[in-house]
Design a protein around this motif. Sequence first.
Motif, mmCIF file in Angstrom:
data_model
loop_
_atom_site.group_PDB
_atom_site.id
_atom_site.type_symbol
_atom_site.label_atom_id
_atom_site.label_comp_id
_atom_site.label_asym_id
_atom_site.label_seq_id
_atom_site.Cartn_x
_atom_site.Cartn_y
_atom_site.Cartn_z
ATOM 1 N N SER A 33 -10.958 -24.716 -3.354
ATOM 2 C CA SER A 33 -11.036 -23.268 -3.379
ATOM 3 C C SER A 33 -12.227 -22.807 -4.219
ATOM 4 N N GLY A 37 -15.546 -21.360 -2.593
ATOM 5 C CA GLY A 37 -15.516 -19.916 -2.781
ATOM 6 C C GLY A 37 -14.535 -19.209 -1.873
ATOM 7 N N ARG A 38 -13.477 -19.892 -1.530
ATOM 8 C CA ARG A 38 -12.452 -19.315 -0.674
ATOM 9 C C ARG A 38 -11.083 -19.482 -1.325
ATOM 10 N N THR A 39 -10.199 -18.585 -1.017
ATOM 11 C CA THR A 39 -8.853 -18.746 -1.570
ATOM 12 C C THR A 39 -7.861 -19.209 -0.507
ATOM 13 N N TYR A 40 -8.254 -19.050 0.732
ATOM 14 C CA TYR A 40 -7.355 -19.361 1.835
ATOM 15 C C TYR A 40 -6.073 -18.561 1.773
ATOM 16 N N ALA A 41 -6.195 -17.374 1.245
ATOM 17 C CA ALA A 41 -5.053 -16.464 1.224
ATOM 18 C C ALA A 41 -5.475 -15.119 1.795
ATOM 19 N N ARG A 94 -8.751 -12.558 -5.200
ATOM 20 C CA ARG A 94 -7.664 -13.506 -5.038
ATOM 21 C C ARG A 94 -7.329 -13.726 -3.580
#
Lengths: 314, 314
Positions: A33, A37-41, A94
């Motif tokens: 993450s 640079g991703r939250t996958y949310a 987030r």
Amino acid sequence: MSAEDCPISEATRRRVRQTARELGYRANWQAQSLSRGRTYAIGLVYEGNLPFLDGVYNEMLGSFVQSLRDAGYHLQLVPVDHQESWKEALLGRRVDGCAMLHSAPDDLLDTVAELGIPTVLLNMDRGRGLPAICPDDEQGGRLAGRHLLELGHQRIAMYVDTSETPHFSIAARRRGLEQAIEQAGARELVMIEDNCEDAMAVLRDTSHDITAVVCYSQYEATSLLSRLWTAGVSVPRDMSLMCFNDEFPLADLIPPVTTVAVPSAEMGWRGAEMLLGCIGAESSGDQPGDAPRPVVLQEQLITRSSTAPPRSPS
Amino acid sequence: MSAEDCPISEATRRRVRQTARELGYRANWQAQSLSRGRTYAIGLVYEGNLPFLDGVYNEMLGSFVQSLRDAGYHLQLVPVDHQESWKEALLGRRVDGCAMLHSAPDDLLDTVAELGIPTVLLNMDRGRGLPAICPDDEQGGRLAGRHLLELGHQRIAMYVDTSETPHFSIAARRRGLEQAIEQAGARELVMIEDNCEDAMAVLRDTSHDITAVVCYSQYEATSLLSRLWTAGVSVPRDMSLMCFNDEFPLADLIPPVTTVAVPSAEMGWRGAEMLLGCIGAESSGDQPGDAPRPVVLQEQLITRSSTAPPRSPS
DNA sequence: GTGAAAGCGCTAACAC
DNA sequence: GTGTTAGCGCTTTCAC
């Protein structure tokens, strides 16, 4: 290493992954993450109560979650309240994107716009040109109107309980009904925006001569049907009644209630498709100029026994 | 730097934070997450449909989410299906803890136990000694039974629609009813586990002599009430009817339906409290030996007009 | 084509 | 007490 000209065959690649996984290894999610640079949310930002009580939203969100999950994303619940913790969640990035339904406060819309957070509006219109997906409530209204007019009704009312949060679909459904009525040259729609007591008063007022009532949702239909029974007004003999949304308990009432269904599951997966598209486009460095145009889905009439021809005037 | 003997006053600390925030700075969440080894997400792991349709779960989850949010946590939806993507989410430690409701497959319970992921079970019993919080359905059953017995009913039926997913509360509510009946020395409970058609057959069978029926939930109550009306059986004159869960549309039916309410909001915040407690204990290095014991909450009778004394046998 | 290394942005442990 | 640095585990780039 993810190139296609790799000397390692696809089969081997898979075997290695498989074995690694069996040995208990998984890529640390927090590290991935941070690095990517991703939250996958995806945040589901909502006002008020959990927006699932209504069966329409339940079904829509079910398919929304499934589709996100298939793309490796999870949906996170982000309630909006005075504490503005939702703002922190967005400013702190987030979530990679967000979804809103029904309605959203202005500062929320401002925030996502400023921050450029990919967003999809589900069943919501006034959206600053944000990607949106909604049912065609006007068309649904026409469906309802035509159904009643074909049965021979001339004098139709629409009932909306104003104690509920207003929604743009009220106006859209009303417009649809009015269009159908106008086309047929029948008398104009009687609007009842009030509570159930007052709706009863209008319906029983013989000067209005109403023979059919269209309720905004299953909630209005349920309570109005009860009142009608109590008052000795038989449905559909003395009064036809129908509503929007094909949800519990319409099919279980007496009589089962005719309704106009919205394509809830389709709204869900379409929404996910749209949102993931935006996120993909954003990361691939494209200009965000090409905001997808709103998707509008057709509604469908479900005929049950609460609607029938009017009693011939004796 | 978070010590209390810091030379910087609390007021200054706050001002600095405030200013930093105004300047647009926020701690990068992914980095914090990696560094602290926390995701600040709780997974709501659920089978089947989104578990919110039922008003009980809606209210419970509403207060659950609020409480988590107050502690800096977000709730993530993790559907369970054949694809086992839920397993990846847990093994990859995408969540710091999880919540389950209603029911959970064995391998899910096994997985959280093995991995030692802090978990709370909401309205669920068979839980491998995992922290749980549920309503006292047996006590609720006694409440229902006593209410009807006090009205003078001697012959009571309980109706459960078996097309729905079974839940341990069915048995608990039944036991409660039976206890009340036994105490009062009335005739034994007639159990109807079937669909609505067959329930009607049993209720109308005069050899059973049933004067009151307790439905498992608002779903059974809604459809059974409709059937009774259709069959010309007047509620409560010819038959008393009540159910469990104080949810839509019970108060709007004719007549409004007596019910036993479960403390849904309290279940939510208690659950959050419990789960956050586990997570805190885990991180502070305590032995996980002290699994909190299940919390059991009392239910409450809500009397409406669908229950009345039985007609005196003519 | 392959392997080493520099970050991602923060936390916590460590010398000063 | 205060400032510095190693390291969280991955991705990606850059030499070899």
